[in-house]
Design an enzyme around this catalytic site. Structure first.
Site, PDB file in Angstrom:
ATOM      1  N   GLU A 453      -7.018   0.010  -8.213  1.00  0.00           N
ATOM      2  CA  GLU A 453      -6.306   0.743  -7.502  1.00  0.00           C
ATOM      3  C   GLU A 453      -5.517   0.018  -6.364  1.00  0.00           C
ATOM      4  OE1 GLU A 453      -8.031   3.813  -5.080  1.00  0.00           O
ATOM      5  OE2 GLU A 453     -10.019   2.722  -4.861  1.00  0.00           O
ATOM      6  N   GLU A 462       1.701  -3.963  -2.719  1.00  0.00           N
ATOM      7  CA  GLU A 462       0.474  -4.389  -2.077  1.00  0.00           C
ATOM      8  C   GLU A 462      -0.029  -5.354  -3.183  1.00  0.00           C
ATOM      9  OE1 GLU A 462      -2.258  -1.353  -1.245  1.00  0.00           O
ATOM     10  OE2 GLU A 462      -0.847  -0.020   0.249  1.00  0.00           O
TER      11      GLU A 462
END
Length: 653
Positions: A453, A462
Site C-alpha cells: 500500500e 510516494e
C-alpha cells in the site's frame, strides 16, 4: 438565531443576515432585526444625502460626519458580531464627473475608516458602475494595504448572458464584458492584486445563469449571498418560496459556508398560521412573523437549511482538513508516526478492498482441490503496523487457502508493533517479520503474491514504482502484484482560498510544491484526464519511471471565462482484476478517506477566455537520490516551468 443544527458542523452559513435602510437609531435597528430572528444586519454607515462637495470648504475639516450612530450606542461586541457596514451605494469612483468622482473617493475612505474604528468584521462595497473599474479598484487597493482584519465584500450581481456573440472581456483588468459579472469581479480582483481581504457578496436575482456558469463562483472567495425578496415565488398557502434552481443554489451556499442575507421589502401577503413546510407556527413564531416583515422569508431559508442531508461520518472526519495544505508524506525517506498509522488504519473500506483482491488472487492461484495441500507464499512489503497482514490472513480464512506471510517493514518502531500483533493473534507459525528495506532484502524464497500500500494521492508520488521495481525480484515469474496497476488523473481548478494560502508564504518554494489537501472551496473547470500509468510487475528490459504528458483541457463555453489557480490530482488503482480503489471523482471508492487529492499550484493564476483551450504539461523526473515533478501551462498564456530540477519539492529515494 441560527437557521438550524442539522449539518453536524458549525459553518458560517447557519447565520442569516438582513439588509437594512439608513437609520440613525442603530440600537433599534439591531434589536428589531435580532428579535425578528436574524443574526446580523447589513446597515449603511453614512447618511445617503451626504456629499463632501456640499460642505462649506471653510468648515469641512471641523464638520461632524453624518454617520448612523456614535460608536458608544452599541457595545464593541455588538458592532463586531452583528453589524456589517454598507458603504454608500451612490459612490462612483470611475465617473467622468470630476466632482462625483472626488466625492466618491473621499466618502469611501471616510466610511471605511469609521468601519475600521468600529472593528467591524466586514464592509459591503457597492457594485462598480460602468465598464471600467480602474480607479475604484486603485482606491480600494490603497485602503487594503493598511486595513486591519476587516473583510471587504464587493457586491456583484450573479449574472451572465447566454448570448454567444457577447464581448469576451479583457484580461488586463480595465474593460470588462458587460454580459458576464464574473469578468467584472475578476478585473477588480486583479487590479487589487488578488488581495486576501477582498471577497465577494453576490446578488441573487430572479433569473439565474446556467449551472456551468454558476459553478465557477464556488472557487472564488464568496462570503455572502444577497437574496432579494422579488426572487421569491408564492406557494399555494401564500407563503414565499423559491424555484428549484434557486433552492439548489442556496443548498450550495449552505454547503460552502456562504451566508445568506435577505434584501428588499416584503412582497407576499401571508397569514401567521403555518410555516413554509406546512407546519403550524408556534405562538412565538407567529409573534415574530407579525413583528418583522421578512420573517416569512427567513422561515423559508431556515426550512431549506434544515432540509439538507446531515454530514456523513466521513464528511465529519474531513471537516478539519478542508482546504488545509499539507506536505505529502515521504514514507520511504521518513518513518511515520503512530498517529499517522492509526488514522490510516481506521479506513476499513481500503482494507476490505485489499481483502477482496487477495481472496480473488488466492482462488486463482490455488484450486479448491489443492487448497488443503498447497501453501501460498505472500509478501507484504511496507507492512506498517500490520493491517494488510491481517487483511491477507482474513482472505485466506475466507477462501480456505493456506498462507505463509512475510511482513517487510523498514520502520523499526512499526516493527515493534508488528511483533506484538503477531504474538497477540498467535500468528508466529504463519507470519515472518523482516525489519529492513524491501529494496535491499534478500528473500529466502520467491513469492506467489506481493501486496503493498505504497500509493500516494497521485498514485506514484510516494515512490510505489521505485519500491515495487526493487521488490519484484523476489516475485515468481508468474506471481501476482497487488496493486497490479495505477493511473494518475488531473484537472484544472479555480481555488482562490488555496492560492492565497500559498501566496502568504511569499516565496517561490511554496508555489513549486505539490500539496495534499481535502479540496472544498473550488470550481472544477473541466473533466479529469489520465496522466501517468504504472503496471506491476514490470519486466520490460528498457523500463523507466520517468514520464511526460501534455494535456489539452476544453473548458465549456457556457461556463464563461475563468481563472485557473492550479491543478487537482487524483489516482485510480487496479488491485487485482476488477477490484479497484481510488479517489478519481467519477470512479472514487465510496466512504474511503485514506487519501485526499493532490494540488499543483501555479505561481500566477491563468485567465482562460470563454471557450478557449488550456494546455498543461507535467513531467515525472527521476534522479539518483530523488524523484520530482515539473509542470507548466503553455496556452492560453505561457507560465514558467515550475520546480525545475526539483529545486523546491522532491520525494527522497
Amino acid at each position: 438565531m441560527p437557521l438550524g443544527d442539522n449539518l453536524g458542523d458549525k459553518i458560517d452559513s447557519r447565520y442569516c443576515g438582513v439588509e437594512t435602510e439608513f437609520n440613525d437609531d442603530m440600537p433599534h435597528v439591531l434589536s428589531h432585526n435580532l428579535n425578528g430572528g436574524f443574526d446580523f444586519v447589513v446597515a449603511p454607515l453614512m447618511e445617503p444625502r451626504y456629499r463632501p462637495s456640499l460642505i462649506n470648504s471653510a468648515t469641512r475639516d471641523s464638520s461632524v460626519l453624518p454617520f448612523a450612530a456614535s460608536d458608544l450606542v452599541l457595545s464593541p461586541s455588538q458592532w463586531s458580531g452583528h453589524v456589517v457596514g454598507k458603504i454608500s451605494s451612490w459612490i462612483d469612483l470611475d465617473s467622468e464627473d470630476d466632482v462625483l468622482r472626488e466625492d466618491s473617493e473621499i466618502t469611501l475612505k471616510q466610511e471605511l475608516a469609521w468601519a475600521s474604528h468600529l472593528s467591524l468584521q466586514a464592509c459591503l462595497l457597492p457594485t462598480p458602475k460602468g465598464k471600467s473599474c480602474g480607479n475604484y479598484a486603485r482606491c480600494v487597493n490603497q485602503i487594503l494595504q493598511n486595513l486591519n482584519n476587516m473583510q471587504l465584500w464587493l457586491r456583484i450581481p450573479l449574472d451572465k448572458s447566454d448570448d454567444d456573440d457577447a464581448a469576451a472581456g479583457s484580461s488586463d483588468g480595465m474593460l470588462v464584458d458587460p454580459t458576464d459579472s464574473w469578468e467584472l469581479w475578476n478585473s477588480f480582483h486583479v487590479l487589487c492584486e488578488r488581495h486576501s481581504q477582498l471577497s465577494i457578496a453576490v446578488d441573487v436575482l430572479s433569473s439565474l445563469p446556467s449551472v456551468n456558469s454558476l459553478a465557477r463562483w464556488f472557487g472564488e472567495p464568496v462570503k455572502a449571498a444577497f437574496v432579494h425578496t422579488d426572487s421569491f415565488l408564492t406557494n399555494a398557502r401564500g407563503y414565499p418560496c423559491l424555484s428549484r434552481h434557486h433552492q439548489k443554489l442556496l443548498s450550495l451556499f449552505f454547503y460552502y459556508s456562504i451566508q445568506i442575507v435577505l434584501s428588499g421589502n416584503a412582497m407576499h401577503q401571508h397569514s401567521g398560521g403555518t410555516t413554509p413546510s406546512g407546519d403550524k407556527l408556534t405562538d412565538n413564531h407567529a409573534q415574530h412573523a407579525q413583528k418583522h416583515g421578512l420573517r416569512a422569508y427567513l422561515e423559508y431559508v431556515s426550512y431549506l437549511y434544515q432540509k439538507m442531508e446531515p454530514l456523513s461520518e466521513q464528511e465529519q472526519f474531513e471537516i478539519g482538513y478542508r482546504d488545509f495544505l499539507q506536505s505529502p508524506l515521504q514514507p520511504l525517506m521518513d518513518n511515520l508516526e503512530a498517529q499517522t498509522y492509526e488514522t490510516f488504519e481506521k479506513d476499513s473500506v481500503k482494507y476490505i478492498q485489499y481483502q477482496r483482491a487477495v481472496s480473488k488472487a488466492l482462488v486463482d492461484r490455488i484450486s479448491d482441490e489443492n487448497a488443503s495441500t498447497q501453501t501460498v507464499v505472500l509478501m507484504v512489503v511496507g507492512a506498517g503496523r500490520g493491517p494488510l497482514v491481517r487483511a491477507s490472513l482474513q482472505a485466506a480464512e475466507e477462501t480456505g487457502r493456506k498462507l505463509k506471510v512475510y511482513a517487510v517493514e523498514k520502520n523499526p518502531n512499526a516493527v515493534v508493533t508488528l511483533h506484538s500483533l503477531v504474538k497477540l493473534e498467535g500468528w508466529e507459525n504463519i507470519v515472518t517479520i523482516i525489519s529492513g528495506d524491501m529494496r535491499s532484502w534478500d528473500a529466502p524464497e520467491k513469492a506467489d503474491i506481493l501486496v503493498s500500500e505504497l500509493l500516494g494521492s497521485f498514485g506514484d508520488n510516494e515512490l510505489s514504482p521505485e519500491c515495487l521495481d526493487g521488490a519484484q525480484r523476489f516475485l515468481k515469474p508468474d506471481g501476482i502484484s497487488i496493486p497490479s496497476s495505477y493511473t494518475s488523473f488531473i484537472q484544472p481548478v479555480t481555488t482562490s482560498k488555496l492560492y492565497n494560502d500559498v501566496k502568504l508564504h511569499n516565496d517561490l518554494l511554496h508555489f513549486e510544491t505539490a500539496y495534499v489537501v481535502k479540496l472544498h472551496r473550488l470550481a472544477k473547470l473541466s473533466p479529469t484526464q489520465s496522466v501517468f500509468n504504472f503496471t506491476h510487475p514490470n519486466y520490460s528490459p528498457n523500463k523507466s519511471n520517468q514520464r511526460y504528458k501534455k494535456l489539452r483541457f476544453e473548458i465549456p463555453k457556457e461556463t464563461g471565462s475563468t481563472i485557473v489557480h492550479g491543478f487537482a490530482g487524483y489516482f485510480d488503482a487496479i488491485l487485482y482484476k476488477e477490484v479497484h480503489l481510488g479517489i478519481e471523482p467519477t470512479t472514487a471508492t465510496p466512504n474511503m478517506f485514506s487519501w485526499f487529492p493532490i494540488f499543483f499550484p501555479l505561481r500566477s493564476p491563468v485567465y482562460v477566455k470563454a471557450g478557449s483551450p488550456l494546455d498543461f504539461h507535467i513531467w515525472r523526473c527521476c534522479g539518483n537520490t530523488k524523484v520530482w515533478y515539473e509542470w507548466c501551462v503553455t496556452s492560453p498564456t505561457t507560465s514558467p516551468v515550475h520546480n525545475s530540477n526539483g529545486r523546491s519539492y522532491w520525494v527522497g529515494l
